[in-house]
Design a protein around this motif. Structure first.
Motif, PDB file in Angstrom:
ATOM      1  N   PHE A  31      -8.082 -32.836  37.354  1.00 49.12           N
ATOM      2  CA  PHE A  31      -6.969 -33.248  38.213  1.00 49.12           C
ATOM      3  C   PHE A  31      -6.259 -34.457  37.622  1.00 49.12           C
ATOM      4  O   PHE A  31      -5.021 -34.514  37.591  1.00 49.12           O
ATOM      5  N   GLY A  32      -7.015 -35.421  37.123  1.00 49.35           N
ATOM      6  CA  GLY A  32      -6.408 -36.575  36.469  1.00 49.35           C
ATOM      7  C   GLY A  32      -5.649 -36.174  35.221  1.00 49.35           C
ATOM      8  O   GLY A  32      -4.603 -36.737  34.900  1.00 49.35           O
ATOM      9  N   PHE A  33      -6.162 -35.178  34.497  1.00 54.21           N
ATOM     10  CA  PHE A  33      -5.469 -34.658  33.318  1.00 54.21           C
ATOM     11  C   PHE A  33      -4.108 -34.101  33.710  1.00 54.21           C
ATOM     12  O   PHE A  33      -3.102 -34.378  33.052  1.00 54.21           O
ATOM     13  N   CYS A  34      -4.073 -33.337  34.788  1.00 50.71           N
ATOM     14  CA  CYS A  34      -2.800 -32.762  35.247  1.00 50.71           C
ATOM     15  C   CYS A  34      -1.812 -33.849  35.647  1.00 50.71           C
ATOM     16  O   CYS A  34      -0.609 -33.733  35.391  1.00 50.71           O
ATOM     17  N   LEU A  35      -2.305 -34.912  36.263  1.00 50.70           N
ATOM     18  CA  LEU A  35      -1.426 -36.007  36.644  1.00 50.70           C
ATOM     19  C   LEU A  35      -0.893 -36.754  35.427  1.00 50.70           C
ATOM     20  O   LEU A  35       0.259 -37.176  35.409  1.00 50.70           O
ATOM     21  N   CYS A  36      -1.720 -36.915  34.412  1.00 48.62           N
ATOM     22  CA  CYS A  36      -1.331 -37.696  33.238  1.00 48.62           C
ATOM     23  C   CYS A  36      -0.443 -36.933  32.266  1.00 48.62           C
ATOM     24  O   CYS A  36       0.321 -37.549  31.531  1.00 48.62           O
ATOM     25  N   GLN A  37      -0.542 -35.619  32.244  1.00 47.88           N
ATOM     26  CA  GLN A  37       0.179 -34.894  31.209  1.00 47.88           C
ATOM     27  C   GLN A  37       1.685 -35.048  31.347  1.00 47.88           C
ATOM     28  O   GLN A  37       2.387 -35.167  30.341  1.00 47.88           O
ATOM     29  N   GLY A  38       2.212 -35.102  32.534  1.00 45.22           N
ATOM     30  CA  GLY A  38       3.653 -35.292  32.697  1.00 45.22           C
ATOM     31  C   GLY A  38       4.104 -36.647  32.187  1.00 45.22           C
ATOM     32  O   GLY A  38       5.145 -36.766  31.531  1.00 45.22           O
ATOM     33  N   VAL A  39       3.318 -37.667  32.466  1.00 47.60           N
ATOM     34  CA  VAL A  39       3.649 -39.015  31.999  1.00 47.60           C
ATOM     35  C   VAL A  39       3.592 -39.070  30.475  1.00 47.60           C
ATOM     36  O   VAL A  39       4.482 -39.631  29.828  1.00 47.60           O
ATOM     37  N   PHE A  66      -3.123 -34.989  23.146  1.00 46.92           N
ATOM     38  CA  PHE A  66      -4.063 -34.283  24.017  1.00 46.92           C
ATOM     39  C   PHE A  66      -5.232 -35.200  24.353  1.00 46.92           C
ATOM     40  O   PHE A  66      -5.660 -35.294  25.504  1.00 46.92           O
ATOM     41  N   GLY A  67      -5.756 -35.882  23.325  1.00 51.15           N
ATOM     42  CA  GLY A  67      -6.846 -36.835  23.555  1.00 51.15           C
ATOM     43  C   GLY A  67      -6.425 -37.978  24.465  1.00 51.15           C
ATOM     44  O   GLY A  67      -7.198 -38.407  25.337  1.00 51.15           O
ATOM     45  N   LEU A  68      -5.217 -38.463  24.293  1.00 51.12           N
ATOM     46  CA  LEU A  68      -4.707 -39.531  25.156  1.00 51.12           C
ATOM     47  C   LEU A  68      -4.600 -39.060  26.606  1.00 51.12           C
ATOM     48  O   LEU A  68      -4.972 -39.782  27.535  1.00 51.12           O
ATOM     49  N   THR A  69      -4.132 -37.848  26.804  1.00 52.96           N
ATOM     50  CA  THR A  69      -4.033 -37.298  28.154  1.00 52.96           C
ATOM     51  C   THR A  69      -5.411 -37.081  28.762  1.00 52.96           C
ATOM     52  O   THR A  69      -5.641 -37.383  29.936  1.00 52.96           O
ATOM     53  N   LEU A  70      -6.357 -36.601  27.973  1.00 49.84           N
ATOM     54  CA  LEU A  70      -7.723 -36.415  28.456  1.00 49.84           C
ATOM     55  C   LEU A  70      -8.369 -37.754  28.803  1.00 49.84           C
ATOM     56  O   LEU A  70      -9.052 -37.877  29.819  1.00 49.84           O
ATOM     57  N   LEU A  71      -8.122 -38.763  27.998  1.00 48.67           N
ATOM     58  CA  LEU A  71      -8.634 -40.103  28.281  1.00 48.67           C
ATOM     59  C   LEU A  71      -8.025 -40.654  29.576  1.00 48.67           C
ATOM     60  O   LEU A  71      -8.723 -41.252  30.399  1.00 48.67           O
ATOM     61  N   GLY A  72      -6.744 -40.417  29.776  1.00 52.53           N
ATOM     62  CA  GLY A  72      -6.105 -40.838  31.027  1.00 52.53           C
ATOM     63  C   GLY A  72      -6.679 -40.113  32.230  1.00 52.53           C
ATOM     64  O   GLY A  72      -6.884 -40.713  33.288  1.00 52.53           O
ATOM     65  N   GLY A  73      -6.949 -38.824  32.089  1.00 51.29           N
ATOM     66  CA  GLY A  73      -7.561 -38.065  33.180  1.00 51.29           C
ATOM     67  C   GLY A  73      -8.946 -38.578  33.510  1.00 51.29           C
ATOM     68  O   GLY A  73      -9.322 -38.699  34.677  1.00 51.29           O
ATOM     69  N   TRP A  74      -9.725 -38.891  32.467  1.00 50.41           N
ATOM     70  CA  TRP A  74     -11.060 -39.447  32.690  1.00 50.41           C
ATOM     71  C   TRP A  74     -10.966 -40.804  33.377  1.00 50.41           C
ATOM     72  O   TRP A  74     -11.743 -41.099  34.283  1.00 50.41           O
ATOM     73  N   ALA A  75     -10.009 -41.637  32.954  1.00 53.73           N
ATOM     74  CA  ALA A  75      -9.847 -42.956  33.566  1.00 53.73           C
ATOM     75  C   ALA A  75      -9.476 -42.828  35.047  1.00 53.73           C
ATOM     76  O   ALA A  75     -10.003 -43.566  35.884  1.00 53.73           O
ATOM     77  N   LEU A  76      -8.586 -41.907  35.373  1.00 53.85           N
ATOM     78  CA  LEU A  76      -8.236 -41.709  36.777  1.00 53.85           C
ATOM     79  C   LEU A  76      -9.433 -41.244  37.591  1.00 53.85           C
ATOM     80  O   LEU A  76      -9.628 -41.678  38.729  1.00 53.85           O
ATOM     81  N   TYR A  77     -10.248 -40.364  37.011  1.00 56.54           N
ATOM     82  CA  TYR A  77     -11.429 -39.885  37.730  1.00 56.54           C
ATOM     83  C   TYR A  77     -12.433 -41.017  37.935  1.00 56.54           C
ATOM     84  O   TYR A  77     -12.894 -41.257  39.050  1.00 56.54           O
ATOM     85  N   SER A  78     -12.776 -41.705  36.858  1.00 55.21           N
ATOM     86  CA  SER A  78     -13.858 -42.687  36.953  1.00 55.21           C
ATOM     87  C   SER A  78     -13.438 -43.993  37.603  1.00 55.21           C
ATOM     88  O   SER A  78     -14.282 -44.671  38.199  1.00 55.21           O
ATOM     89  N   LEU A  79     -12.165 -44.369  37.527  1.00 57.29           N
ATOM     90  CA  LEU A  79     -11.728 -45.647  38.080  1.00 57.29           C
ATOM     91  C   LEU A  79     -11.047 -45.535  39.443  1.00 57.29           C
ATOM     92  O   LEU A  79     -10.918 -46.534  40.143  1.00 57.29           O
ATOM     93  N   VAL A  80     -10.593 -44.339  39.798  1.00 63.02           N
ATOM     94  CA  VAL A  80      -9.888 -44.177  41.072  1.00 63.02           C
ATOM     95  C   VAL A  80     -10.588 -43.164  41.979  1.00 63.02           C
ATOM     96  O   VAL A  80     -11.035 -43.499  43.078  1.00 63.02           O
ATOM     97  N   LYS A  81     -10.685 -41.923  41.526  1.00 68.32           N
ATOM     98  CA  LYS A  81     -11.167 -40.872  42.413  1.00 68.32           C
ATOM     99  C   LYS A  81     -12.626 -41.045  42.811  1.00 68.32           C
ATOM    100  O   LYS A  81     -12.961 -40.998  43.991  1.00 68.32           O
ATOM    101  N   LYS A  82     -13.509 -41.251  41.835  1.00 69.26           N
ATOM    102  CA  LYS A  82     -14.936 -41.361  42.144  1.00 69.26           C
ATOM    103  C   LYS A  82     -15.237 -42.566  43.044  1.00 69.26           C
ATOM    104  O   LYS A  82     -15.952 -42.411  44.041  1.00 69.26           O
TER     105      LYS A  82
END
Length: 108
Positions: A31-39, A66-82
């Motif tokens: 989900f974080g990946f999907c949010l970050c890919q547009g940015v 792609f790696g940058l977007t995946l890193l952003g998705g992980w950051a959103l998951y671990s720092l916000v969602k979880k």
């Protein structure tokens, strides 16, 4: 067919590739990946303007973003969602087992 096969395997209690640690991590960050890919796509378009690259360099850029977007998705998951789920989600209630009725024995 792949989804149905994986679901049937899960329902039967068999171990499937979807239960592996990398697949669980990708599911958590999707989900974080999907949010970050547009940015990231917007940012890359602004940064690149009308630049042209050779094929190997262009592939490196694609892998990097792609790696940058995946890193952003992980950051959103671990720092916000979880943390928000840990703080505000209600734990699931355990369903108490219903006792079976005991047959009455005749007394005489």
């Amino acid at each position: 067919m792949l989804i149905a096969t994986a679901a049937a395997g899960d329902a039967a209690g068999r171990s499937t590739f979807l239960q592996s640690r990398p697949m669980q991590w990708l599911g958590d960050t999707s989900f974080g990946f999907c949010l970050c890919q547009g940015v990231v796509i917007f940012w890359v378009r602004q940064m690149m303007h009308n630049a042209t690259f050779t094929t190997p360099v262009a592939l490196l850029y694609i892998v990097g973003f792609f790696g940058l977007t995946l890193l952003g998705g992980w950051a959103l998951y671990s720092l916000v969602k979880k943390p928000m789920m840990d703080r505000f989600a209600r734990p699931r209630r355990k369903v108490a087992a219903v006792p079976e009725p005991v047959a009455a024995t005749p007394t005489m």
